[in-house]
Design a protein around this motif. Structure first.
Motif, short mmCIF file in Angstrom:
data_model
loop_
_atom_site.label_atom_id
_atom_site.label_comp_id
_atom_site.label_asym_id
_atom_site.label_seq_id
_atom_site.Cartn_x
_atom_site.Cartn_y
_atom_site.Cartn_z
N ALA A 1 0.84 -1.21 0.00
CA ALA A 1 0.00 0.00 0.00
C ALA A 1 0.87 1.26 0.00
O ALA A 1 0.59 2.23 -0.71
N TRP A 2 1.95 1.24 0.78
CA TRP A 2 2.84 2.41 0.83
C TRP A 2 3.56 2.62 -0.50
O TRP A 2 3.76 3.75 -0.94
N ARG A 3 3.92 1.50 -1.16
CA ARG A 3 4.55 1.64 -2.48
C ARG A 3 3.56 2.22 -3.47
O ARG A 3 3.92 3.07 -4.29
N ALA A 4 2.29 1.78 -3.36
CA ALA A 4 1.26 2.31 -4.27
C ALA A 4 1.09 3.82 -4.07
O ALA A 4 0.85 4.56 -5.03
N LEU A 5 1.26 4.29 -2.84
CA LEU A 5 1.17 5.73 -2.58
C LEU A 5 2.24 6.47 -3.35
O LEU A 5 2.02 7.55 -3.89
N GLN A 6 3.43 5.86 -3.41
CA GLN A 6 4.55 6.53 -4.09
C GLN A 6 4.36 6.57 -5.60
O GLN A 6 5.08 7.27 -6.30
N GLU A 7 3.37 5.78 -6.10
CA GLU A 7 3.09 5.77 -7.55
C GLU A 7 2.11 6.88 -7.94
O GLU A 7 1.92 7.15 -9.11
N ILE A 8 1.43 7.48 -6.94
CA ILE A 8 0.48 8.56 -7.30
C ILE A 8 1.29 9.78 -7.72
O ILE A 8 2.11 10.27 -6.95
N PRO A 9 1.09 10.25 -8.95
CA PRO A 9 1.96 11.33 -9.44
C PRO A 9 1.82 12.62 -8.63
O PRO A 9 0.74 12.94 -8.13
N TYR A 10 2.92 13.30 -8.52
CA TYR A 10 3.02 14.61 -7.88
C TYR A 10 1.92 15.55 -8.41
O TYR A 10 1.65 15.60 -9.60
N GLY A 11 1.30 16.26 -7.50
CA GLY A 11 0.31 17.27 -7.92
C GLY A 11 -1.05 16.70 -8.27
O GLY A 11 -1.92 17.43 -8.71
N THR A 12 -1.22 15.37 -8.14
CA THR A 12 -2.53 14.78 -8.43
C THR A 12 -3.05 14.09 -7.17
O THR A 12 -2.33 13.97 -6.18
N THR A 13 -4.32 13.66 -7.22
CA THR A 13 -4.87 12.93 -6.09
C THR A 13 -5.49 11.63 -6.57
O THR A 13 -5.78 11.47 -7.76
N ALA A 14 -5.65 10.70 -5.65
CA ALA A 14 -6.34 9.44 -5.95
C ALA A 14 -7.27 9.16 -4.78
O ALA A 14 -7.06 9.68 -3.69
N SER A 15 -8.27 8.32 -5.00
CA SER A 15 -9.16 7.94 -3.90
C SER A 15 -8.65 6.64 -3.29
O SER A 15 -7.80 5.96 -3.87
N TYR A 16 -9.17 6.29 -2.12
CA TYR A 16 -8.78 5.01 -1.50
C TYR A 16 -9.13 3.86 -2.45
O TYR A 16 -8.37 2.89 -2.55
N ALA A 17 -10.26 4.01 -3.15
CA ALA A 17 -10.68 2.95 -4.08
C ALA A 17 -9.69 2.83 -5.24
O ALA A 17 -9.32 1.72 -5.63
N ASP A 18 -9.21 3.98 -5.76
CA ASP A 18 -8.19 3.96 -6.83
C ASP A 18 -6.94 3.22 -6.35
O ASP A 18 -6.37 2.39 -7.06
N GLN A 19 -6.53 3.56 -5.12
CA GLN A 19 -5.31 2.98 -4.57
C GLN A 19 -5.47 1.47 -4.38
O GLN A 19 -4.57 0.69 -4.70
N ALA A 20 -6.66 1.06 -3.88
CA ALA A 20 -6.92 -0.36 -3.68
C ALA A 20 -6.89 -1.10 -5.02
O ALA A 20 -6.34 -2.20 -5.11
N ARG A 21 -7.47 -0.48 -6.07
CA ARG A 21 -7.43 -1.09 -7.40
C ARG A 21 -5.99 -1.21 -7.89
O ARG A 21 -5.60 -2.25 -8.41
N ALA A 22 -5.22 -0.15 -7.69
CA ALA A 22 -3.82 -0.17 -8.12
C ALA A 22 -3.04 -1.28 -7.41
O ALA A 22 -2.07 -1.83 -7.94
N LEU A 23 -3.50 -1.62 -6.21
CA LEU A 23 -2.86 -2.69 -5.44
C LEU A 23 -3.29 -4.07 -5.92
O LEU A 23 -2.77 -5.07 -5.44
N GLY A 24 -4.29 -4.09 -6.81
CA GLY A 24 -4.84 -5.36 -7.26
C GLY A 24 -5.79 -5.96 -6.24
O GLY A 24 -6.09 -7.14 -6.30
N SER A 25 -6.24 -5.18 -5.27
CA SER A 25 -7.21 -5.65 -4.28
C SER A 25 -8.36 -4.65 -4.19
O SER A 25 -8.49 -3.96 -3.18
#
Ligand SMILES: [Zn+2]
Length: 367
Positions: free
Chosen positions: A273-297
């Motif tokens: 999850a912390w690695r996925a946070l580091q993938e969110i590009p600078y100056g943009t935002t993501a939702s918890y759901a986006d992050q969970a999807r990016a994690l494959g869960s």
């Protein structure tokens, strides 16, 4: 009545005490000399009726005052180490077992309340806790050198082994034992435009970065010492030096990603999850759901939120870029106002291209 006038008595007291915690809050101008100074200037103090307070150098200069040649109020304040800190640390260096009580501090010519405030602000601990930490460090070094616990305790000024054990547990969250090799966490304070941060590193990487005024700071640090089976000492470390550089570049608008090893203890899921946070590009935002999807869960939205709350390396692992699915800011360990500041700062910097934030901005204190 403006804010400066309202606070004038408090400011004048700070001036007499050369209180460094007021640096950046005001400059003081003296009508009789036409000169303005920082709160901590060592020059002789003018009478109350002859001074005026201004929020910064620019307004004092605009009112016709010249900057003092001793304290140079228009230059960047190097985090000035006050005289009492030098004197008290020297004294403790020479006599590590001495307990510097308020009475002794007074007899050395310093004001105990000033010492207390400075330690609280600078290290988020009392001066007494600082002294205990020094004694603990001495004991720790003896243990490292292979002395047994009893000898180390007595040599470090503890009158009993149980007293030493209790202090050690209280400071680090686990018992002193020679069987397990102890690790060391190096800690250091870092400045930022939105308040000072406490940074910690082990040899594997950065293990902690949080704002110093955070409510849970102390319990988080203890928890980290316990998990890493490590003791925490203030000092220098190459990872901390790199972090200080990169953080300064970030706040200057010159850095978008951090290039630092992270060493925070956590479960596999949390680390992902912390690695996925580091993938969110600078100056943009993501939702918890986006992050969970990016994690494959995609179903693990709640667990993702929990992992974000357990992020201990703020800014570098940018949990401030995750917002509620309704667009709301939701929570942030360092306070929602900081989350908002960081998001706006990144957006503005992005919009300006490689624009930088002026150094004056770096020193501004949050409201
Ligand atoms: Zn001055």
């Amino acid at each position: 009545m403006n804010r400066m006038t309202q606070n004038a008595n408090r400011y004048y007291r700070a001036l007499l005490e050369q209180d460094p915690s007021f640096e950046g809050l005001f400059v003081v101008a003296v009508r009789t000399t036409g000169i303005f100074c920082r709160p901590t200037c060592r020059a002789r103090k003018a009478k109350r009726e002859n001074v005026e307070f201004y929020p910064d150098s620019d307004t004092a200069a605009a009112a016709g005052f010249r900057p003092c040649k001793i304290c140079r109020p228009t230059e960047l304040p190097v985090e000035d180490v006050p005289e009492f800190f030098r004197v008290l640390s020297e004294r403790l260096g020479a006599e590590p077992l001495e307990r510097l009580t308020d009475q002794k501090i007074r007899s050395l010519g310093f004001v105990p309340a000033t010492v207390r405030r400075w330690f609280k602000r600078r290290y988020n601990m009392t001066f007494q806790a600082w002294q205990r930490m020094l004694r603990m460090n001495a004991a720790f070094q003896r243990l490292q050198q292979g002395e047994n616990v009893t000898v180390a305790a007595l040599a470090s000024g503890y009158e009993s082994l149980s007293g030493f054990g209790a202090s050690f547990r209280n400071a680090f969250g686990f018992a002193p034992s020679q069987k397990e090799p102890l690790r060391m966490i190096t800690a250091r304070r870092l400045e930022s435009p939105i308040g000072p941060l406490l940074a910690c590193a082990v040899d594997e990487g950065i293990c902690y970065l949080q704002f110093m005024d955070q409510r849970l700071l102390e319990s988080e640090l203890k928890d980290m010492c316990r998990r890493l089976k490590a003791v925490m000492l203030y000092g220098e470390h190459p990872h901390l030096a790199a972090l200080a550089d990169q953080l300064a570049q970030y706040f200057d608008g010159d850095r978008r990603n951090f290039d630092l090893p992270i060493a925070v203890p956590g479960t596999d899921f949390q680390r992902r999850a912390w690695r996925a946070l580091q993938e969110i590009p600078y100056g943009t935002t993501a939702s918890y759901a986006d992050q969970a999807r990016a994690l494959g869960s995609p179903g693990a939205v709640r667990a993702t939120g929990t992992a974000n709350r357990l992020n201990r390396v703020t800014i570098v692992v940018p949990c401030h870029r995750v917002i509620g699915s309704n667009g709301g800011l939701s929570g942030y360990g360092g306070g929602v106002w900081r989350k908002q500041w960081l998001l706006q700062f990144e957006k503005r910097t992005l919009a300006r291209g490689a624009a930088t934030v002026g150094q004056a901005g770096l020193l501004r204190r949050p409201g």
